[in-house]
Design an enzyme around this catalytic site. Sequence first.
Site, PDB file in Angstrom:
ATOM      1  N   VAL A  12      -2.038  -2.688 -13.022  1.00 20.43           N
ATOM      2  CA  VAL A  12      -2.633  -1.350 -12.954  1.00 20.43           C
ATOM      3  C   VAL A  12      -1.682  -0.298 -13.532  1.00 20.43           C
ATOM      4  O   VAL A  12      -2.083   0.529 -14.359  1.00 20.43           O
ATOM      5  CB  VAL A  12      -3.027  -1.000 -11.493  1.00 20.43           C
ATOM      6  CG1 VAL A  12      -3.502   0.436 -11.375  1.00 20.43           C
ATOM      7  CG2 VAL A  12      -4.102  -1.960 -10.992  1.00 20.43           C
ATOM      8  N   ARG A  51      -6.870  -8.826   5.737  1.00 19.33           N
ATOM      9  CA  ARG A  51      -6.813  -7.477   5.175  1.00 19.33           C
ATOM     10  C   ARG A  51      -5.791  -6.640   5.944  1.00 19.33           C
ATOM     11  O   ARG A  51      -5.068  -5.832   5.384  1.00 19.33           O
ATOM     12  CB  ARG A  51      -8.210  -6.863   5.263  1.00 19.33           C
ATOM     13  CG  ARG A  51      -8.376  -5.642   4.422  1.00 19.33           C
ATOM     14  CD  ARG A  51      -9.838  -5.364   4.165  1.00 19.33           C
ATOM     15  NE  ARG A  51      -9.971  -3.994   3.707  1.00 19.33           N
ATOM     16  CZ  ARG A  51     -10.236  -2.983   4.517  1.00 19.33           C
ATOM     17  NH1 ARG A  51     -10.413  -3.200   5.794  1.00 19.33           N
ATOM     18  NH2 ARG A  51     -10.327  -1.761   4.038  1.00 19.33           N
ATOM     19  N   VAL A  56      -6.504   1.999  -0.388  1.00 20.58           N
ATOM     20  CA  VAL A  56      -6.030   3.286  -0.911  1.00 20.58           C
ATOM     21  C   VAL A  56      -6.201   4.446   0.083  1.00 20.58           C
ATOM     22  O   VAL A  56      -5.330   5.324   0.155  1.00 20.58           O
ATOM     23  CB  VAL A  56      -6.676   3.581  -2.288  1.00 20.58           C
ATOM     24  CG1 VAL A  56      -8.165   3.819  -2.190  1.00 20.58           C
ATOM     25  CG2 VAL A  56      -6.004   4.758  -2.964  1.00 20.58           C
ATOM     26  N   SER A  99      -6.644   7.582  -5.483  1.00 21.32           N
ATOM     27  CA  SER A  99      -7.604   7.434  -6.594  1.00 21.32           C
ATOM     28  C   SER A  99      -9.021   7.268  -6.044  1.00 21.32           C
ATOM     29  O   SER A  99     -10.005   7.517  -6.745  1.00 21.32           O
ATOM     30  CB  SER A  99      -7.227   6.251  -7.482  1.00 21.32           C
ATOM     31  OG  SER A  99      -7.141   5.070  -6.715  1.00 21.32           O
ATOM     32  N   ASP A 141     -15.287   3.719  -8.447  1.00 18.11           N
ATOM     33  CA  ASP A 141     -16.613   3.305  -7.967  1.00 18.11           C
ATOM     34  C   ASP A 141     -17.694   4.250  -8.519  1.00 18.11           C
ATOM     35  O   ASP A 141     -18.800   3.820  -8.839  1.00 18.11           O
ATOM     36  CB  ASP A 141     -16.647   3.328  -6.433  1.00 18.11           C
ATOM     37  CG  ASP A 141     -15.373   2.735  -5.849  1.00 18.11           C
ATOM     38  OD1 ASP A 141     -15.420   1.663  -5.262  1.00 18.11           O
ATOM     39  OD2 ASP A 141     -14.302   3.378  -6.017  1.00 18.11           O
ATOM     40  N   ARG A 143     -18.380   3.226 -11.940  1.00 20.40           N
ATOM     41  CA  ARG A 143     -19.218   2.010 -11.924  1.00 20.40           C
ATOM     42  C   ARG A 143     -20.685   2.386 -11.677  1.00 20.40           C
ATOM     43  O   ARG A 143     -21.588   1.860 -12.322  1.00 20.40           O
ATOM     44  CB  ARG A 143     -18.748   1.054 -10.821  1.00 20.40           C
ATOM     45  CG  ARG A 143     -17.462   0.339 -11.174  1.00 20.40           C
ATOM     46  CD  ARG A 143     -16.926  -0.476 -10.003  1.00 20.40           C
ATOM     47  NE  ARG A 143     -15.769  -1.257 -10.413  1.00 20.40           N
ATOM     48  CZ  ARG A 143     -14.770  -1.607  -9.603  1.00 20.40           C
ATOM     49  NH1 ARG A 143     -14.781  -1.246  -8.339  1.00 20.40           N
ATOM     50  NH2 ARG A 143     -13.766  -2.318 -10.057  1.00 20.40           N
ATOM     51  N   HIS A 198     -12.948   3.747  -0.222  1.00 23.58           N
ATOM     52  CA  HIS A 198     -12.954   2.882  -1.408  1.00 23.58           C
ATOM     53  C   HIS A 198     -12.974   1.457  -0.856  1.00 23.58           C
ATOM     54  O   HIS A 198     -11.946   0.863  -0.575  1.00 23.58           O
ATOM     55  CB  HIS A 198     -11.692   3.138  -2.253  1.00 23.58           C
ATOM     56  CG  HIS A 198     -11.478   2.105  -3.326  1.00 23.58           C
ATOM     57  ND1 HIS A 198     -12.328   1.930  -4.385  1.00 23.58           N
ATOM     58  CD2 HIS A 198     -10.505   1.171  -3.493  1.00 23.58           C
ATOM     59  CE1 HIS A 198     -11.886   0.953  -5.160  1.00 23.58           C
ATOM     60  NE2 HIS A 198     -10.782   0.471  -4.630  1.00 23.58           N
TER      61      HIS A 198
HETATM   62  P1  NAD Z   1       0.494  -6.315  -9.449  1.00 25.82           P
HETATM   63  O1  NAD Z   1       0.871  -7.383  -8.479  1.00 25.82           O
HETATM   64  O2  NAD Z   1       0.189  -6.689 -10.856  1.00 25.82           O
HETATM   65  O3  NAD Z   1       1.664  -5.211  -9.486  1.00 25.82           O
HETATM   66  C1  NAD Z   1       2.226  -4.667  -8.345  1.00 25.82           C
HETATM   67  C2  NAD Z   1       3.643  -4.235  -8.721  1.00 25.82           C
HETATM   68  O4  NAD Z   1       4.210  -3.554  -7.607  1.00 25.82           O
HETATM   69  C3  NAD Z   1       4.569  -5.424  -9.066  1.00 25.82           C
HETATM   70  O5  NAD Z   1       5.127  -5.236 -10.347  1.00 25.82           O
HETATM   71  C4  NAD Z   1       5.629  -5.366  -7.956  1.00 25.82           C
HETATM   72  O6  NAD Z   1       6.912  -5.785  -8.398  1.00 25.82           O
HETATM   73  C5  NAD Z   1       5.598  -3.875  -7.613  1.00 25.82           C
HETATM   74  N1  NAD Z   1       6.193  -3.587  -6.310  1.00 25.82           N
HETATM   75  C6  NAD Z   1       5.998  -4.239  -5.123  1.00 25.82           C
HETATM   76  N2  NAD Z   1       6.753  -3.660  -4.163  1.00 25.82           N
HETATM   77  C7  NAD Z   1       7.416  -2.620  -4.733  1.00 25.82           C
HETATM   78  C8  NAD Z   1       8.330  -1.645  -4.263  1.00 25.82           C
HETATM   79  N3  NAD Z   1       8.715  -1.620  -2.977  1.00 25.82           N
HETATM   80  N4  NAD Z   1       8.816  -0.742  -5.135  1.00 25.82           N
HETATM   81  C9  NAD Z   1       8.441  -0.748  -6.427  1.00 25.82           C
HETATM   82  N5  NAD Z   1       7.578  -1.661  -6.946  1.00 25.82           N
HETATM   83  C10 NAD Z   1       7.071  -2.573  -6.105  1.00 25.82           C
HETATM   84  O7  NAD Z   1      -0.729  -5.543  -8.798  1.00 25.82           O
HETATM   85  P2  NAD Z   1      -1.796  -4.608  -9.565  1.00 25.82           P
HETATM   86  O8  NAD Z   1      -2.937  -5.441 -10.020  1.00 25.82           O
HETATM   87  O9  NAD Z   1      -1.072  -3.736 -10.530  1.00 25.82           O
HETATM   88  O10 NAD Z   1      -2.337  -3.737  -8.328  1.00 25.82           O
HETATM   89  C11 NAD Z   1      -1.484  -2.810  -7.701  1.00 25.82           C
HETATM   90  C12 NAD Z   1      -2.164  -2.199  -6.487  1.00 25.82           C
HETATM   91  O11 NAD Z   1      -3.288  -1.421  -6.923  1.00 25.82           O
HETATM   92  C13 NAD Z   1      -2.739  -3.256  -5.504  1.00 25.82           C
HETATM   93  O12 NAD Z   1      -2.538  -2.807  -4.180  1.00 25.82           O
HETATM   94  C14 NAD Z   1      -4.225  -3.274  -5.841  1.00 25.82           C
HETATM   95  O13 NAD Z   1      -5.010  -3.706  -4.745  1.00 25.82           O
HETATM   96  C15 NAD Z   1      -4.432  -1.800  -6.165  1.00 25.82           C
HETATM   97  N6  NAD Z   1      -5.647  -1.484  -6.934  1.00 25.82           N
HETATM   98  C16 NAD Z   1      -6.282  -0.361  -6.550  1.00 25.82           C
HETATM   99  C17 NAD Z   1      -7.454   0.017  -7.204  1.00 25.82           C
HETATM  100  C18 NAD Z   1      -8.151   1.274  -6.742  1.00 25.82           C
HETATM  101  O14 NAD Z   1      -9.256   1.605  -7.223  1.00 25.82           O
HETATM  102  N7  NAD Z   1      -7.566   2.018  -5.825  1.00 25.82           N
HETATM  103  C19 NAD Z   1      -7.954  -0.761  -8.255  1.00 25.82           C
HETATM  104  C20 NAD Z   1      -7.241  -1.892  -8.642  1.00 25.82           C
HETATM  105  C21 NAD Z   1      -6.093  -2.249  -7.966  1.00 25.82           C
END
Ligand code: NAD
Length: 321
Positions: free
Chosen positions: A17, A91, A125, A146, A151, A154, A178
């Site tokens: 992300v 969860r 979130v 966010s 959504d 979408r 969300h």
């Molecule tokens: P990902 O696993 O690809 O990346 C997460 C990153 O966070 C990794 O690079 C990890 O090293 C880093 N990280 C973990 N702990 C950390 C810390 N203490 N300090 C700094 N960095 C740290 O995951 P992603 O696919 O990029 O998703 C990230 C988050 O976004 C997840 O919680 C996911 O559920 C959420 N997400 C939210 C939405 C939304 O609409 N709100 C949509 C998609 C994903």
Amino acid sequence: MQQFQSRKVVVIGAGSVGATFCYNLMQTGLANEIVLIDVDRQRAEGEVMDLCHGLAFVPPVQIRTGHYPDCADANLIVLTAGAKQKQGQSRLELVRKNTDIVSSICEEINTYTHESVLVVVTNPVDILTYVAIRKLGWQRGRVMGSGTVLDTSRLRYLLSDHCGMDPRSIHAYVLGEHGDTEFAAWSMAHVGGLKITEYCRTCGRCEFQTEHRRIEEAVRNSAYHIIDYKGATYWAIGLALLRIAEAILRNENSVLTVSTLVAGEYGLRDICLSLPCVVGNNGISSIIQAGLSESEQQALTASANTLKETFAEANTTLTTH
Ligand code: NAD
């Protein structure tokens, strides 16, 4: 002569992300400095190298890895760091784990700034936006999630696909959590300026009541389907984050369904969820108080109650600012 305005964006979390958002942002010319921070330093370095190799094709921008002192003069901080749900993990366990991560990151951020705008993306979130607000103690509008911006996009896409119309000509909002208790606020939905019920009556090609339920259900289940198919979602959330960043960095005062702390709006208090908010360079300046239908108001209240229960269940011990 127009004065050049420096715009610095710090992205915490260089995963799918965070990196996708950086890729989108670098193409716009909106930021002149993008800093990527991750506990996995190599991952951040790798993403920065890959992004920088495209700099010859985009407007001037500096992209580099950094550390928390970089937050000091950031106009915008986007928090995407955190764990994803693993097989067999509840969860609630994820809530606890990401609460710890977001809390410790907020402590770091608070050492260097109280002036920036923070957008939380890490899931769940709404709960984590609430955690960040309590942890930081900033003015409430400066911290948002966010929320249901994704959504909502979408919903507009699925409606546009169904009606054979440009999604930009469809105005509709997903409100609440969300997640599983989110809902489409049909009383606020318009197609080409017409209330959606009026548009459907004149169009007459489908049965609105049946179709609107199917579309709402499809929106709610989108993330589950994508995660089943490819393990993660990042393209559309990357664009949703760009839309939020544009509203903040350009001081657009755009109405976006970001997650915000409620303080009496819609009869709700002390939880974060998505409502139509006016977003500009100081974050959220106001919340639009729409006249929801009775069933929509019930759905919003139920969503808030579910979030409060999740937060209480996680039994998080937070020290307020
Ligand atoms: P990902 O696993 O690809 O990346 C997460 C990153 O966070 C990794 O690079 C990890 O090293 C880093 N990280 C973990 N702990 C950390 C810390 N203490 N300090 C700094 N960095 C740290 O995951 P992603 O696919 O990029 O998703 C990230 C988050 O976004 C997840 O919680 C996911 O559920 C959420 N997400 C939210 C939405 C939304 O609409 N709100 C949509 C998609 C994903």
